[in-house]
Design a protein around this motif. Structure first.
Motif, mmCIF file in Angstrom:
data_model
loop_
_atom_site.group_PDB
_atom_site.id
_atom_site.type_symbol
_atom_site.label_atom_id
_atom_site.label_comp_id
_atom_site.label_asym_id
_atom_site.label_seq_id
_atom_site.Cartn_x
_atom_site.Cartn_y
_atom_site.Cartn_z
ATOM 1 N N TYR A 313 0.836 -1.212 0.000
ATOM 2 C CA TYR A 313 0.000 0.000 0.000
ATOM 3 C C TYR A 313 0.865 1.254 0.000
ATOM 4 N N GLY A 314 1.937 1.232 0.780
ATOM 5 C CA GLY A 314 2.820 2.388 0.845
ATOM 6 C C GLY A 314 3.565 2.613 -0.453
ATOM 7 N N ARG A 315 3.900 1.513 -1.166
ATOM 8 C CA ARG A 315 4.639 1.656 -2.421
ATOM 9 C C ARG A 315 3.743 2.119 -3.558
ATOM 10 N N ALA A 316 2.538 1.614 -3.604
ATOM 11 C CA ALA A 316 1.675 1.975 -4.720
ATOM 12 C C ALA A 316 0.254 2.207 -4.237
ATOM 13 N N THR A 317 -0.620 1.234 -4.458
ATOM 14 C CA THR A 317 -2.014 1.350 -4.048
ATOM 15 C C THR A 317 -2.442 0.047 -3.406
ATOM 16 N N GLU A 318 -3.690 -0.017 -3.006
ATOM 17 C CA GLU A 318 -4.240 -1.252 -2.452
ATOM 18 C C GLU A 318 -4.203 -2.341 -3.517
ATOM 19 N N PRO A 319 -4.012 -3.599 -3.105
ATOM 20 C CA PRO A 319 -4.027 -4.690 -4.092
ATOM 21 C C PRO A 319 -5.413 -4.831 -4.702
ATOM 22 N N LEU A 320 -5.461 -5.324 -5.921
ATOM 23 C CA LEU A 320 -6.741 -5.523 -6.584
ATOM 24 C C LEU A 320 -7.588 -6.514 -5.809
ATOM 25 N N PRO A 321 -8.887 -6.272 -5.720
ATOM 26 C CA PRO A 321 -9.751 -7.170 -4.953
ATOM 27 C C PRO A 321 -9.877 -8.539 -5.609
ATOM 28 N N GLN A 322 -9.905 -9.581 -4.767
ATOM 29 C CA GLN A 322 -10.162 -10.948 -5.229
ATOM 30 C C GLN A 322 -11.661 -11.193 -5.065
ATOM 31 N N ARG A 323 -12.412 -10.861 -6.081
ATOM 32 C CA ARG A 323 -13.863 -10.821 -5.962
ATOM 33 C C ARG A 323 -14.499 -12.187 -6.214
ATOM 34 N N ARG A 324 -15.554 -12.431 -5.453
ATOM 35 C CA ARG A 324 -16.390 -13.607 -5.660
ATOM 36 C C ARG A 324 -17.730 -13.333 -4.984
ATOM 37 N N LEU A 325 -18.726 -14.105 -5.323
ATOM 38 C CA LEU A 325 -20.036 -13.932 -4.706
ATOM 39 C C LEU A 325 -20.006 -14.470 -3.281
ATOM 40 N N ILE A 326 -20.298 -13.603 -2.336
ATOM 41 C CA ILE A 326 -20.287 -13.986 -0.924
ATOM 42 C C ILE A 326 -21.593 -13.544 -0.287
ATOM 43 N N SER A 367 -15.037 -6.168 4.314
ATOM 44 C CA SER A 367 -15.100 -6.183 5.778
ATOM 45 C C SER A 367 -14.343 -4.991 6.355
ATOM 46 N N ARG A 368 -13.195 -4.650 5.807
ATOM 47 C CA ARG A 368 -12.436 -3.500 6.287
ATOM 48 C C ARG A 368 -13.231 -2.209 6.120
ATOM 49 N N VAL A 369 -13.941 -2.079 4.992
ATOM 50 C CA VAL A 369 -14.745 -0.883 4.758
ATOM 51 C C VAL A 369 -15.849 -0.768 5.799
ATOM 52 N N GLY A 437 -7.742 10.313 10.312
ATOM 53 C CA GLY A 437 -8.413 10.704 9.080
ATOM 54 C C GLY A 437 -8.105 9.791 7.921
ATOM 55 N N LEU A 438 -7.651 8.548 8.197
ATOM 56 C CA LEU A 438 -7.311 7.604 7.127
ATOM 57 C C LEU A 438 -8.415 6.595 6.867
ATOM 58 N N GLY A 439 -9.301 6.370 7.829
ATOM 59 C CA GLY A 439 -10.300 5.311 7.688
ATOM 60 C C GLY A 439 -11.175 5.494 6.478
ATOM 61 N N LEU A 440 -11.777 6.680 6.315
ATOM 62 C CA LEU A 440 -12.658 6.917 5.178
ATOM 63 C C LEU A 440 -11.889 6.961 3.867
ATOM 64 N N THR A 441 -10.647 7.419 3.926
ATOM 65 C CA THR A 441 -9.827 7.434 2.705
ATOM 66 C C THR A 441 -9.585 6.021 2.202
ATOM 67 N N ILE A 442 -9.221 5.124 3.123
ATOM 68 C CA ILE A 442 -8.988 3.724 2.753
ATOM 69 C C ILE A 442 -10.286 3.095 2.268
ATOM 70 N N ALA A 443 -11.395 3.373 2.964
ATOM 71 C CA ALA A 443 -12.689 2.809 2.561
ATOM 72 C C ALA A 443 -13.056 3.242 1.153
ATOM 73 N N ALA A 444 -12.855 4.546 0.834
ATOM 74 C CA ALA A 444 -13.186 5.042 -0.508
ATOM 75 C C ALA A 444 -12.329 4.374 -1.572
ATOM 76 N N GLU A 445 -11.046 4.170 -1.273
ATOM 77 C CA GLU A 445 -10.167 3.540 -2.261
ATOM 78 C C GLU A 445 -10.561 2.096 -2.505
ATOM 79 N N LEU A 446 -10.912 1.377 -1.453
ATOM 80 C CA LEU A 446 -11.297 -0.033 -1.607
ATOM 81 C C LEU A 446 -12.591 -0.162 -2.404
ATOM 82 N N ILE A 447 -13.555 0.722 -2.161
ATOM 83 C CA ILE A 447 -14.802 0.666 -2.922
ATOM 84 C C ILE A 447 -14.569 1.031 -4.384
#
Length: 477
Positions: A313-326, A367-369, A437-447
């Motif tokens: 995360y510090g080097r670039a961005t959040e890793p791409l999501p591993q999506r599946r129906l849950i 879940s993190r969001v 002030g990082l929680g909402l920033t991380i949540a927005a990036e993940l969404i």
């Protein structure tokens, strides 16, 4: 071989000088052009006036001739009259008779006749420049109006006229140069004071600021000017202030990233040890331990996975999501434990999720969001309570076509207006003392990585976050 255009050559010459010198040269040039436009009618008017003066003088000489006795004037006096007029012959017609005053060497022919009685403006201008640049060797005949007579006609040499016109042109040129220099100097000093010096101040400040953009003391101090220079100073001051703040913040982020990478190594080791100890709880026969152990293990697994992705995360961005129906319901039910962060407040947690509702998402990232949003709501309610009585957190979800909508709402006092503008900006969105002030920033990036959106919805007066996650097929379309 190409021929360079005159305007490009002029520009190349002017470009060799500074801005002040260009202004000075252009001012002199423009004043001289204006003087040329004034000179053309002036020289024509000078010639016409000079000829009219000779006509008037010729009429006076003719009147002297008429008043002479019958035997006439002496030859010496007639010659002096003609020399005073500057003419070789004078003829006057009026009262039914014609008077003539000549010298002995009257030319048999003239090069040109000039009738001042019917002279047009264009003709006067052309004749004036003919006298200047191509004077005739032979004398000219000039005819004009007289007082009380039909006309006055004289024959005179053009050389005195040309000499007078050259003197007039020389005086006009000297006067034009003097006016040009005075005007250019005044314009130069005015522009130097009003424009050039302020522009040099701006460029000098930009050069100085670029040497150390993080130094707030190098930000330009705008003057009280209300013109374009003043607006430029104000805009530059705002830009430099914003840039200095952003650079200082980025430097702090870089330092924070280094510190987090060091903490990450030690924290991961601690969590791994805690996970090993938690595994032993699964072998304990106590019912409470059997119920809590799986959730504790799952939480530690997520914490360890998060620590392992911190450096990425510090080097670039959040890793791409591993999506599946849950299934979404179990994920939201786990959030109810977060109310125990403030047990003394007595927060009620209500989940409204249809059974069987599936969402196409990365389970850990979603879940993190949700944990971030619910934890923020718990902290807000624990600090300020609820104006409606019992503090409450409501989490609901529903499907709308290819989208799943998740709403996280609390009945607390709401988000301060000063925070709303930078709600999803790092280190800017925390309304709680000590918050990062990082929680909402991380949540927005993940969404956003899911192709969805997260926004603040205060339509009902409560703090409610709206999450919209599309199915992958919808994103690809």
């Amino acid at each position: 071989m190409s021929v360079e255009q005159p305007h490009s050559l002029t520009w190349r010459i002017l470009s060799q000088f500074g801005l002040s010198a260009r202004l000075l040269l252009l001012t002199v040039l423009f004043v001289m052009i204006a003087e040329v436009l004034i000179y053309v009618p002036s020289i024509a008017n000078f010639r016409q006036t000079w000829l009219h003066d000779r006509i008037a003088a010729a009429q006076i000489a003719a009147m002297v001739l008429d008043a002479a006795p019958e035997e006439g004037l002496p030859e010496e006096l007639e010659l002096r009259l003609l020399q005073g007029v500057g003419a070789q012959a004078i003829a006057l017609r009026g009262g039914g008779r014609r008077s003539l005053l000549t010298t002995s060497d009257v030319p048999p022919e003239v090069s040109k006749s000039v009738d001042l009685r019917e002279a047009k403006w264009a003709t006067l201008v052309m004749d004036a420049f003919d006298v200047l640049f191509s004077p005739a060797d032979k004398p000219i005949r000039v005819i004009g109006h007289g007082m009380g007579v039909e006309f006055v006609e004289i024959i005179l040499d053009q050389r005195p006229l040309r000499a007078a016109m050259l003197d007039f042109s020389r005086n006009i040129l000297l006067l034009s140069l003097f006016i040009s220099i005075i005007t250019a100097s005044l314009v130069y000093l005015t522009l130097q004071w009003v424009i050039v010096r302020p522009v040099r101040r701006l460029t000098g400040n930009i050069a100085e600021f670029s040497g150390n953009p993080e130094d707030a003391s190098r930000v330009i101090q705008p003057t009280d000017r209300a013109d374009e220079i003043g607006l430029a100073e104000q805009a530059l001051a705002r830009m430099e202030t914003t840039l200095a703040d952003e650079l200082r913040q980025k430097r702090r982020l870089a330092q924070l990233g280094l510190a987090v990478s060091k903490i990450n190594h030690e924290l991961r080791n601690m969590l791994t040890t805690a996970q090993l100890l938690t595994d032993r709880l699964e072998r304990v026969n106590d019912e409470t331990a059997q119920r809590v152990a799986p959730r504790l293990v799952a939480t530690l697994d997520r914490a360890i996975a998060f620590c392992e992705t911190t450096l990425a995360y510090g080097r670039a961005t959040e890793p791409l999501p591993q999506r599946r129906l849950i299934p979404l319901a179990p994920l939201i039910e786990d959030l109810s434990n977060l109310k125990d962060l403030a047990p003394e407040v007595g927060i009620a947690f209500n989940a409204h999720v249809p059974e069987g509702l599936m969402v196409d998402a990365d389970k850990d990232q979603l879940s993190r969001v949700l944990v971030n949003l619910v934890r923020n709501a718990v902290q807000a309610l624990s600090l300020a309570g609820s104006p409606e009585g019992v503090p409450r957190i409501d989490v609901s979800a529903s499907r709308h076509g290819n989208f799943v909508i998740i709403l996280v709402e609390d009945n607390g006092p709401g988000i301060p207006d000063r925070v709303k503008a930078d709600l999803f900006t790092p280190f800017q969105s925390s309304a709680r003392k000590g918050g990062t002030g990082l929680g909402l920033t991380i949540a927005a990036e993940l969404i956003q990585l899911h192709g969805g959106t997260i926004s603040l919805d205060e339509s009902n007066g409560h703090t409610r976050f709206r999450i919209q996650i599309p199915d992958r097929a919808s994103v690809q379309d």
